[in-house]
Motif scaffolding. Structure first.
Motif, PDB file in Angstrom:
ATOM      1  N   LEU A 248      54.852  46.615  41.130  1.00  0.00           N
ATOM      2  CA  LEU A 248      53.369  46.799  40.456  1.00  0.00           C
ATOM      3  C   LEU A 248      52.317  46.305  41.046  1.00  0.00           C
ATOM      4  O   LEU A 248      51.538  46.731  41.455  1.00  0.00           O
ATOM      5  N   HIS A 249      52.543  44.932  41.188  1.00  0.00           N
ATOM      6  CA  HIS A 249      51.296  43.893  41.609  1.00  0.00           C
ATOM      7  C   HIS A 249      50.951  44.437  43.116  1.00  0.00           C
ATOM      8  O   HIS A 249      51.740  44.633  43.719  1.00  0.00           O
ATOM      9  N   PRO A 250      49.787  44.634  43.298  1.00  0.00           N
ATOM     10  CA  PRO A 250      49.499  44.934  44.778  1.00  0.00           C
ATOM     11  C   PRO A 250      49.800  44.201  45.764  1.00  0.00           C
ATOM     12  O   PRO A 250      50.050  44.838  46.903  1.00  0.00           O
ATOM     13  N   TYR A 251      50.058  42.678  45.490  1.00  0.00           N
ATOM     14  CA  TYR A 251      50.517  41.978  46.427  1.00  0.00           C
ATOM     15  C   TYR A 251      52.140  42.397  46.785  1.00  0.00           C
ATOM     16  O   TYR A 251      52.470  42.287  47.787  1.00  0.00           O
ATOM     17  N   GLY A 285      39.319  33.516  39.597  1.00  0.00           N
ATOM     18  CA  GLY A 285      39.767  34.447  39.064  1.00  0.00           C
ATOM     19  C   GLY A 285      41.257  35.012  39.475  1.00  0.00           C
ATOM     20  O   GLY A 285      42.100  33.844  39.676  1.00  0.00           O
ATOM     21  N   CYS A 286      41.489  36.124  39.706  1.00  0.00           N
ATOM     22  CA  CYS A 286      42.491  36.411  40.485  1.00  0.00           C
ATOM     23  C   CYS A 286      42.744  35.785  41.970  1.00  0.00           C
ATOM     24  O   CYS A 286      42.023  36.582  42.731  1.00  0.00           O
ATOM     25  N   ALA A 287      43.722  34.929  42.497  1.00  0.00           N
ATOM     26  CA  ALA A 287      43.564  34.362  43.708  1.00  0.00           C
ATOM     27  C   ALA A 287      43.790  35.462  44.910  1.00  0.00           C
ATOM     28  O   ALA A 287      43.370  35.059  45.981  1.00  0.00           O
ATOM     29  N   PHE A 288      44.153  36.747  44.531  1.00  0.00           N
ATOM     30  CA  PHE A 288      44.306  37.762  45.469  1.00  0.00           C
ATOM     31  C   PHE A 288      43.454  38.548  45.733  1.00  0.00           C
ATOM     32  O   PHE A 288      43.352  39.309  46.695  1.00  0.00           O
ATOM     33  N   HIS A 289      42.049  38.280  44.950  1.00  0.00           N
ATOM     34  CA  HIS A 289      41.025  39.322  45.256  1.00  0.00           C
ATOM     35  C   HIS A 289      40.543  39.546  46.246  1.00  0.00           C
ATOM     36  O   HIS A 289      40.108  40.544  46.626  1.00  0.00           O
ATOM     37  N   PRO A 290      40.275  38.505  47.220  1.00  0.00           N
ATOM     38  CA  PRO A 290      39.688  38.672  48.494  1.00  0.00           C
ATOM     39  C   PRO A 290      40.638  39.786  49.239  1.00  0.00           C
ATOM     40  O   PRO A 290      39.977  40.209  50.143  1.00  0.00           O
ATOM     41  N   ARG A 291      41.843  39.847  48.975  1.00  0.00           N
ATOM     42  CA  ARG A 291      42.829  40.674  49.897  1.00  0.00           C
ATOM     43  C   ARG A 291      43.064  41.828  49.137  1.00  0.00           C
ATOM     44  O   ARG A 291      44.011  42.637  49.639  1.00  0.00           O
ATOM     45  N   CYS A 292      42.736  42.268  48.009  1.00  0.00           N
ATOM     46  CA  CYS A 292      43.239  43.093  47.039  1.00  0.00           C
ATOM     47  C   CYS A 292      42.489  44.390  47.220  1.00  0.00           C
ATOM     48  O   CYS A 292      41.525  44.304  47.185  1.00  0.00           O
ATOM     49  N   PRO A 293      42.889  45.672  47.763  1.00  0.00           N
ATOM     50  CA  PRO A 293      42.232  46.771  47.550  1.00  0.00           C
ATOM     51  C   PRO A 293      41.799  47.389  46.369  1.00  0.00           C
ATOM     52  O   PRO A 293      40.994  48.368  46.359  1.00  0.00           O
ATOM     53  N   PHE A 294      42.508  46.891  45.185  1.00  0.00           N
ATOM     54  CA  PHE A 294      42.075  47.296  43.998  1.00  0.00           C
ATOM     55  C   PHE A 294      41.141  46.502  43.269  1.00  0.00           C
ATOM     56  O   PHE A 294      40.773  46.381  42.246  1.00  0.00           O
ATOM     57  N   ALA A 295      40.452  45.403  43.936  1.00  0.00           N
ATOM     58  CA  ALA A 295      39.897  44.287  43.127  1.00  0.00           C
ATOM     59  C   ALA A 295      38.414  45.088  42.465  1.00  0.00           C
ATOM     60  O   ALA A 295      37.914  45.770  42.992  1.00  0.00           O
ATOM     61  N   MET A 296      38.527  44.504  40.985  1.00  0.00           N
ATOM     62  CA  MET A 296      37.429  44.950  40.568  1.00  0.00           C
ATOM     63  C   MET A 296      36.469  43.443  40.238  1.00  0.00           C
ATOM     64  O   MET A 296      36.740  42.578  40.587  1.00  0.00           O
ATOM     65  N   GLU A 297      35.143  43.796  39.537  1.00  0.00           N
ATOM     66  CA  GLU A 297      34.292  42.826  39.587  1.00  0.00           C
ATOM     67  C   GLU A 297      35.051  41.490  38.686  1.00  0.00           C
ATOM     68  O   GLU A 297      34.865  40.591  39.063  1.00  0.00           O
ATOM     69  N   ARG A 298      35.618  41.967  37.593  1.00  0.00           N
ATOM     70  CA  ARG A 298      36.159  40.865  36.584  1.00  0.00           C
ATOM     71  C   ARG A 298      37.428  40.260  37.399  1.00  0.00           C
ATOM     72  O   ARG A 298      37.619  38.947  36.921  1.00  0.00           O
ATOM     73  N   CYS A 299      37.967  40.743  38.505  1.00  0.00           N
ATOM     74  CA  CYS A 299      38.954  40.065  39.190  1.00  0.00           C
ATOM     75  C   CYS A 299      38.351  38.762  39.900  1.00  0.00           C
ATOM     76  O   CYS A 299      39.140  37.628  40.161  1.00  0.00           O
ATOM     77  N   LYS A 300      37.099  38.545  40.102  1.00  0.00           N
ATOM     78  CA  LYS A 300      36.621  37.564  40.729  1.00  0.00           C
ATOM     79  C   LYS A 300      36.323  36.327  39.743  1.00  0.00           C
ATOM     80  O   LYS A 300      36.498  35.068  40.055  1.00  0.00           O
ATOM     81  N   GLN A 303      41.152  35.188  35.525  1.00  0.00           N
ATOM     82  CA  GLN A 303      42.523  34.725  36.115  1.00  0.00           C
ATOM     83  C   GLN A 303      43.616  35.856  35.276  1.00  0.00           C
ATOM     84  O   GLN A 303      43.523  35.409  33.915  1.00  0.00           O
ATOM     85  N   PRO A 304      44.296  36.716  35.835  1.00  0.00           N
ATOM     86  CA  PRO A 304      45.176  37.398  34.755  1.00  0.00           C
ATOM     87  C   PRO A 304      46.334  36.678  34.451  1.00  0.00           C
ATOM     88  O   PRO A 304      46.681  35.745  35.362  1.00  0.00           O
ATOM     89  N   GLN A 305      46.927  36.979  33.352  1.00  0.00           N
ATOM     90  CA  GLN A 305      48.226  35.943  33.304  1.00  0.00           C
ATOM     91  C   GLN A 305      49.443  37.190  33.316  1.00  0.00           C
ATOM     92  O   GLN A 305      49.256  38.359  33.449  1.00  0.00           O
ATOM     93  N   SER A 316      51.234  40.144  36.931  1.00  0.00           N
ATOM     94  CA  SER A 316      49.884  39.186  36.507  1.00  0.00           C
ATOM     95  C   SER A 316      48.907  39.986  37.345  1.00  0.00           C
ATOM     96  O   SER A 316      48.636  39.608  38.404  1.00  0.00           O
ATOM     97  N   CYS A 317      48.195  40.958  36.539  1.00  0.00           N
ATOM     98  CA  CYS A 317      47.108  41.975  37.373  1.00  0.00           C
ATOM     99  C   CYS A 317      46.131  42.745  36.186  1.00  0.00           C
ATOM    100  O   CYS A 317      46.809  43.316  35.356  1.00  0.00           O
ATOM    101  N   HIS A 318      44.834  42.619  36.464  1.00  0.00           N
ATOM    102  CA  HIS A 318      44.250  43.335  35.372  1.00  0.00           C
ATOM    103  C   HIS A 318      44.374  44.718  35.428  1.00  0.00           C
ATOM    104  O   HIS A 318      44.141  45.335  34.335  1.00  0.00           O
ATOM    105  N   LEU A 319      45.006  45.354  36.275  1.00  0.00           N
ATOM    106  CA  LEU A 319      45.175  46.884  36.573  1.00  0.00           C
ATOM    107  C   LEU A 319      46.271  47.307  35.561  1.00  0.00           C
ATOM    108  O   LEU A 319      46.162  48.251  34.988  1.00  0.00           O
ATOM    109  N   TYR A 320      47.175  46.376  34.812  1.00  0.00           N
ATOM    110  CA  TYR A 320      48.331  46.797  34.044  1.00  0.00           C
ATOM    111  C   TYR A 320      48.127  46.175  32.387  1.00  0.00           C
ATOM    112  O   TYR A 320      48.876  46.192  31.889  1.00  0.00           O
TER     113      TYR A 320
HETATM  114 FE1  SF4 Z   1      43.984  43.020  42.536  1.00  0.00          FE
HETATM  115 FE2  SF4 Z   1      42.458  42.359  40.382  1.00  0.00          FE
HETATM  116 FE3  SF4 Z   1      45.043  42.873  40.115  1.00  0.00          FE
HETATM  117 FE4  SF4 Z   1      44.257  40.705  41.029  1.00  0.00          FE
HETATM  118  S1  SF4 Z   1      43.940  41.160  39.238  1.00  0.00           S
HETATM  119  S2  SF4 Z   1      45.824  42.039  42.231  1.00  0.00           S
HETATM  120  S3  SF4 Z   1      42.388  41.372  42.355  1.00  0.00           S
HETATM  121  S4  SF4 Z   1      43.520  44.235  41.015  1.00  0.00           S
END
Ligand code: SF4
Length: 323
Positions: A248-251, A285-300, A303-305, A316-320
């Protein structure tokens, strides 16, 4: 119901970075940053991620080859970080590790028989005759005959050396083994022999493994559950044995979709952009956000749990959130 053998809670390993001058504030390499997971008795828990994600550091802390900075590691309910030398010595027999390069961990000046007997001597187990009998049967368990007792590590092939490395881990009759990139340096045909040997040993001896590898195919083949680490954090846990192996996680999706040999997964291929950021100064925030194609403003910022998802994964992703 499966029993928890190893429980890892909020585990942290920070290394101080040497200061360039007196005026500079102390910085840390955040190798492992508040990681939590449980390994059940008899299962193989796989750990994957790019080089430098903290998976090997985590494995070495689980057998206390490395000291944690914070957090707890409970083995059968006992916090191993709180044990003194004597307490740890008693547990050492239960907790073993197999390394990527057995050549580096085998004394080149000693014969295999001596190398395998040494841990039994250190732990004062049996007399000479009993120890030699244990060594001979352990060697047999890993598919090597008695002729190997008199050989030196340099006389063995890579696959044979790894069998000796496994025997060295088995000789004390452990319950839990960390297997750290144990087949990465081997040819593919030898890899499959060693992987199958590890599976057979797990079945016959009731072993529990933490299986660390950067190779997703190998981890999928070996594991009941897979934990995915990114920049010192656990970003997803998939329960492969229960059929929950859709990442599920984009990474995780990017990792899986980048491996041509892995069964194609649903959805588009996700290409990872950029390099792994520095663990000294990870993104907010989410440490993956600079590389994530789905990053939203809040991801910066946020930090998702790691939370349970309806598929059975932990992610651990705000999308889910709330799914
Ligand atoms: Fe991408 Fe945001 Fe999910 Fe991190 S929390 S993986 S930046 S969508």
């Amino acid at each position: 119901m499966s029993t928890a053998l190893v429980e890892v809670e909020e585990l942290v390993k920070y290394y101080p970075v040497p200061r360039q001058g007196l005026w500079e504030s102390q910085q840390y390499v955040k190798a492992v940053d508040h990681v939590s997971f449980t390994i059940h008795s008899g299962e193989t828990f796989g750990l994957v991620g790019e080089s430098g994600c903290g998976k090997s550091t985590t494995g070495q802390m689980l057998v206390r080859l490395l000291e944690r900075t914070e957090g707890s590691i409970r083995y059968q309910g006992t916090d191993i970080g709180g044990l003194d030398r004597r307490g740890m010595r008693a547990l050492r027999r239960d907790l073993q590790i197999v390394f990527q390069d057995p050549y580096a961990s085998l004394n080149p000046k000693k014969q295999i028989g001596w190398i395998l007997e040494e841990p039994l001597v250190i732990h004062r187990l049996g007399n000479r005759e009993e120890r030699q009998s244990i060594v001979a049967s352990t060697l047999e368990q890993v598919g090597l005959d008695q002729s190997y007792l008199k050989r030196y590590p340099h006389e063995l092939s890579g696959g044979q050396r790894q069998r000796v490395g496994i025997a060295a881990a088995l000789v004390l009759n452990p319950k839990f083994i960390v297997i750290d990139e144990a087949v990465s340096a081997l040819d593919v045909s030898i890899q499959s022999q060693i992987l199958n040997l590890l599976k057979e040993l797990q079945q016959s001896l009731g072993l529990t493994y933490l299986f660390i590898s950067h190779d997703l195919n190998v981890v999928q083949y070996m594991s009941d559950r897979i934990g995915v680490m990114y920049l010192g954090k656990m970003v997803e846990i998939m329960d492969v044995a229960q059929g929950s192996h859709e990442p599920l996680h984009p990474y995780t999706r990017a990792l899986f979709s980048s491996i041509p040999r892995v069964k194609p997964i649903a959805g588009e291929r996700i290409l990872l952009q950029g390099d792994l950021p520095s663990p000294v100064d990870p993104p907010s925030g989410c440490a993956f956000h600079p590389r994530c194609p789905f990053a939203m403003e809040r991801c910066k910022q946020d930090q998702p749990q790691l939370t349970p998802h309806s598929t059975g994964n932990m992610v651990s992703c705000h999308l889910y959130e709330g799914t």
